[in-house]
Enzyme design. Sequence first.
Site, short mmCIF file in Angstrom:
data_model
loop_
_atom_site.label_atom_id
_atom_site.label_comp_id
_atom_site.label_asym_id
_atom_site.label_seq_id
_atom_site.Cartn_x
_atom_site.Cartn_y
_atom_site.Cartn_z
CB SER A 298 -0.90 0.04 1.10
OG SER A 298 -1.99 0.99 1.05
CG ASP B 166 -2.86 -0.10 -2.16
OD1 ASP B 166 -2.73 0.72 -1.88
OD2 ASP B 166 -3.23 -1.29 -1.51
#
Length: 619
Positions: free
Chosen positions: A172, A331
Amino acid sequence: MGSNGDLNANSQCLSATGDPVLDKAVSQWMTWDKNPLTREQIESLVQEGRVVELRRRLCSRMTFGTAGLRAAMGAGFARINDLTIIQSTQGLYKYLAKCFPDLKTRGLVVGYDTRAQASSGCTSERLAKLTAAVMLCKDVPVYLFSTYVPTPFVPYAVMKYGAAAGVMITASHNRKEDNGYKVYWHNGAQIASPHDKEILHCIEESAEPWAESWNEDLVESSLLKRDPLEDVCHWYMEELNTLCFHRELNAKSPLKFVHSSFHGVGHNYVQRAFQQFGFPPPIPVPEQKDPDPDFSTVSCPNPEEGESVLELSLRLAEREEARIVVATDPDADRLAVAEQNDNCGWKVFTGNELAALLGWWMLFNWKEAHPDPADTERVYMLATTVSSKILEAFARIEGFQFEETLPGFKWIGNRIHELKKAGKEVIFSFEESIGFLCGNMVLDKDGVSTAAVVAEMASYLHTKNLSLNQQLCNIYEIYGYHISRTSYVLCNDPPTIHRIFSRLRNFGGQGVYPTSCGDYCITHIRDVTTGYDSSQPDKKCVLPLSKSSQMLTFTFQNGIVATLRTSGTEPKIKYYTEFCASPGERDISSLDEELRKVAAALVEEFLEPDKNDLLGRSV
């Protein structure tokens, strides 16, 4: 790379340190790892006699945090690499085979982001292919995306295909050195207890790689592998229509938008989402449009850090005369939003402020479509317990239901699943760290859909001569000002973190929590780690126990609520403070000053940053 003779000699040197556990771990690593780059890393550490570093890498394992397994890439059982991904997937296979007799018809979904590390040969794409190979060698069908995708596409695909589970290879918004392994259950939500613990147990039982687990060629040759990209993209974009309420208005909107994908996966998908809503595609930040695993234009790849990391986006927006900037993290599951004020400055919304706007917007459109007030009783909004209580204030006045969960969207996703089964409708959920879910088409936070929803909300408000910030003030006038301060300190030493929280639990003697902080009196304490809550008649937490992380909440006499907790994904101690004013209370500057003082006292007295060598937020 050294020979086996060199390795044996080095192992004997290590044996002289009297650490047979480490010797065994080194031997296992060199026997099992087939990646020459990570093998060489361990060999070098052995040859250099770096025992402490070897222990750190080889004598512990990753555990599931708030977003799955996450660690630095590189050699060692405590890091993300080819071998640990294979081990994790073997354990996952073993657990899924126990839970799903029909695993070989259900299959597994696998997606990945654009992270890479040359020194260890780790790329998210390679790790995804190894994940697929482990399942394929056991004749489990795999839906492997042929290119990088936003994280929410994996849980969405799990639900659409009825797969047993899903895996997303991503870290992420973490620093560039990290990567991760995020697991979704068949319901489309991230795994929670007991699945996480059972999978870890199966990983430990399946540590030795199967011969075929390294066979990446299976991804190309197996008839059980399928590429879900085209179908999932089509279904997802079509289902976005359920969140679009004013397409004709959108098509005529004079507003311009800038989008940054933060060197990650978001560009193509946000462009398509805007077009699905009737907008022209947003103006991309050219330097950040394409994937770059070094995140070379930002100090950290986290849009939550605010104006300093949004610099390129804001300057482009000024040149293009665009009033709104949306930025997805690498992401694309989280979203930051900034708006240009009339005085030419920029307002970067906090996660809590953006949630107030999105919660209002989703409720406004729900009520337009459901004029019968009785319908509102089955409507829910959810938030994590460290997030703003603004949705609770909405619920009190508007008559819908509001619930809190533990921090982490895995708790929200699983609760949405339960509520949907009971015939309820969850129309908005959020966590303060810019994680939002409008509607419930995915059971995880989703930056792609939220970006399009924000654009539509801004365009609608523009027709009423309102900016996002002006509407936020209107919301606070109606429901009460909710002023929050959220930040963190960095701590790379787990024993220090344990000592800090242990001190707070024994502040006034054994088992006696603090009764004040600075000049401020504490009236209630909740300790989710131990299950204690002084505000409850039985002194027990309503929220589930969370023994694997530290979390203490203090309610002050002046109404401020403050929480200290460890991050589930990074070496941080986070702190959250909020003042919830009553509707009509307008002396905001004094409330903000009071909040600032409490936050400062909380850090200085409870965290003791100088004594504990804690680093403050740098951007």
